[in-house]
Design a protein around this motif. Structure first.
Motif, short mmCIF file in Angstrom:
data_model
loop_
_atom_site.label_atom_id
_atom_site.label_comp_id
_atom_site.label_asym_id
_atom_site.label_seq_id
_atom_site.Cartn_x
_atom_site.Cartn_y
_atom_site.Cartn_z
N ALA A 27 -19.22 23.12 -7.74
CA ALA A 27 -18.65 22.57 -6.99
C ALA A 27 -17.89 22.32 -6.52
N GLY A 28 -17.66 21.31 -5.20
CA GLY A 28 -16.61 21.27 -4.54
C GLY A 28 -15.99 19.91 -3.58
N GLY A 29 -14.94 20.06 -3.74
CA GLY A 29 -14.45 19.58 -2.86
C GLY A 29 -13.45 19.33 -2.60
N ASN A 30 -12.30 18.58 -1.69
CA ASN A 30 -11.18 18.62 -0.72
C ASN A 30 -10.33 17.51 -1.61
N THR A 31 -8.97 18.15 -1.34
CA THR A 31 -7.69 17.33 -1.84
C THR A 31 -7.01 16.36 -2.10
N ILE A 39 -17.91 17.24 4.82
CA ILE A 39 -18.73 16.59 3.87
C ILE A 39 -19.69 15.87 3.33
N ASP A 40 -19.87 14.88 4.16
CA ASP A 40 -21.11 13.60 4.18
C ASP A 40 -22.06 14.69 4.68
N ALA A 41 -22.23 16.20 5.63
CA ALA A 41 -23.19 16.82 5.88
C ALA A 41 -23.24 17.44 4.82
N LEU A 42 -22.87 18.03 3.67
CA LEU A 42 -22.81 18.83 3.19
C LEU A 42 -23.49 17.90 1.44
N ARG A 69 -23.95 23.14 -5.74
CA ARG A 69 -24.68 22.33 -6.71
C ARG A 69 -24.53 21.36 -6.61
N ARG A 70 -22.96 20.75 -6.51
CA ARG A 70 -22.67 19.54 -6.78
C ARG A 70 -21.64 19.36 -4.92
N VAL A 71 -21.28 17.95 -4.16
CA VAL A 71 -20.04 18.17 -3.56
C VAL A 71 -19.63 16.87 -3.63
N ILE A 72 -18.22 17.15 -4.01
CA ILE A 72 -17.59 15.70 -4.94
C ILE A 72 -17.19 15.50 -3.04
N LEU A 81 -12.92 15.59 -8.74
CA LEU A 81 -12.70 16.53 -8.94
C LEU A 81 -12.00 16.57 -10.17
N ILE A 82 -11.17 15.79 -9.91
CA ILE A 82 -10.65 15.64 -11.86
C ILE A 82 -11.09 16.04 -12.95
#
Length: 465
Positions: A27-31, A39-42, A69-72, A81-82
């Protein structure tokens, strides 16, 4: 969720999944609020994207990567993220920031005097709010994890920072201590580990033609497509507190110490990469492969490694487990890959972190052995010439350097003796600052750089500045 993570860690986990081992997922995202379109495309593609790899021989391969498997989505409070970091399902928190994003000085102390965003994150953390720096984000995540009782977690650094696990951990513990959260400090020390790791794969920023090639080759129009070289390597200290994927099954080297691999990568690859970027920019090249195929620039890089770096990394007292001459030649072969089209702009950035991190150690070790530093001195001399070009507004692209104080950099270039002032800068050189041997070597190298630029631009058909 940047390009490097998606061409490296995510790929290894994808390869593990192809073996039938699907126990782990990402699961991933940006800070920070960057890369919004990617991110939107993913998110629209369920985390999947296409990776194009290109070998030095020009072989193109395409793979649909499905390990995320999860785009935050990004929110300023980092709520997604938290929540994910505080979940008992999360066993590893990995991060890719770039060297300068750790805000560490030559003594591995947080450099609060220089960085306003770090000071702002401290204030936010004291008020119980998350921040956008790696420390502000991790503090918020780990506070929530401690409160939720989710248990131990590994903090896995994936950056080109020497001793990256130890140093990022040191920065985090200093940050928490400055926040004044004694309970969290104790919890982090008891419930986390921070393995050191060496990561390697050249991954340029994606350009529109990557998406076009992916569409032509696969029939998939993928706005999150990216490209990297075919070479990939990951060496990790096997120190995981809450379990880990069986990465060794897909080529990751799990070791007791990454030191030798780390030094070879940072000094033979990263420093050489910067050398080629700075030199290439000075004579009008835009891409790394152009400078690598230039015989004069290639010799700068080759001599730096051969004359000064290999002799201090492979000694009778401490023999290196890596065949360093072969590693050097493979690196230069990789840099010469014209299909990668890696830009000097990307590689030249963050010189104020790279001088102390990548280059000064070789200078220090050569001088400690009373050996000459003529070849390694070419690298800081090239950077100083590059900095003077930046000072004059003559770099043909935007120079990015998180560790640079522009006022200090301009003052160096405005000085009556720029070499002396540059070599006296303690953040760059630490205990070497002002050393007469350093000054003399960089002054001599600077004369060779000036000769190179004056003669090369004319002979190569580039107008001299």
């Amino acid at each position: 969720m940047g390009s490097f993570h998606r061409a490296h860690l995510a790929v290894y986990l994808h390869e593990l999944g192809k073996t039938g081992d699907t126990a782990w997922q990402l699961a991933g995202g940006n800070t920070r609020p960057d890369m919004a379109e990617t991110i939107d495309a993913l998110a629209a593609q369920g985390g999947a994207y296409t990776l194009e790899t290109i070998s030095p021989a020009g072989e193109h391969r395409y793979e649909r990567i499905t390990s995320i498997r999860r785009v935050i989505p990004y929110t300023s409070d980092l709520a997604g993220l938290i929540a994910q970091g505080a979940s008992a399902d999360t066993k590893i928190i990995s991060f890719t920031v770039t060297e300068a994003g750790y805000y560490l000085d030559a003594q591995n102390r947080l450099d609060l005097a220089t960085f306003a965003d770090l000071r702002a994150d401290l204030d936010s953390a004291r008020a119980g709010r998350p921040g956008s720096t790696i420390y502000g984000a991790l503090t918020a995540i780990l506070r929530a994890r401690m409160a939720s009782g989710a248990g131990a977690v590994t903090l896995l650094n994936c950056d080109n920072l020497r001793h990256n696990g130890d140093r990022s951990r040191g920065g985090l513990l200093q940050f928490i201590e400055l926040v004044g959260d004694a309970a969290l400090l104790d919890w982090v020390q008891a419930n986390t580990t921070s393995p050191n790791a060496m990561v390697d794969r050249i991954t340029p920023r994606p350009t529109p033609d990557v998406r076009e090639r992916v569409l032509a080759a696969t029939g998939v129009d993928d706005p999150a497509a990216l490209m990297g070289e075919s070479f990939i390597q990951w060496v990790i200290e096997d120190r995981f507190i809450a379990g880990r994927p069986a990465w060794e099954a897909v080529g990751v080297e799990m070791v007791q110490s990454v030191d030798a691999y780390e030094e070879a990568k940072i000094r033979l690859l990263n420093a050489t990469h910067s050398c080629i970027a700075w030199a290439g920019t000075l004579v009008g090249y835009l891409y790394i492969h152009e400078g690598t195929h230039d015989p004069v620039i290639r010799k700068f890089a080759f001599d730096y490694v051969t004359d000064d770096t290999i002799p201090v990394l492979d000694t009778p007292e401490h023999p290196c487990p890596i065949d360093l001459p072969t590693y050097r030649d493979v690196v230069l072969d990789r840099f010469g890959n014209p299909a990668i089209r890696d830009t000097n702009q990307r590689v030249a950035m963050d010189g104020f972190s790279k001088i102390p991190g990548f280059i000064a150690p070789t200078v220090r070790e050569r001088l400690a052995r009373f050996e000459p530093i003529d070849s390694v001195a070419m690298l800081p001399a090239l950077f100083l010439a590059y900095l003077q070009r930046w000072h004059a507004g003559q770099i043909p692209y935007t120079y990015q350097d998180q560790a640079m104080d522009p006022a200090v950099a301009h003052a160096v270039c405005d000085a009556a003796d720029p070499v002396a002032v540059f070599c006296a800068d303690r953040p760059l050189w630490g205990d070497l600052a002002g050393d007469a041997r350093l000054v003399a070597a960089v002054r001599g190298a600077g004369e060779r750089v000036a000769h190179f630029v004056a003669n090369h631009t004319a002979s190569a058909g580039h107008p001299a500045d």
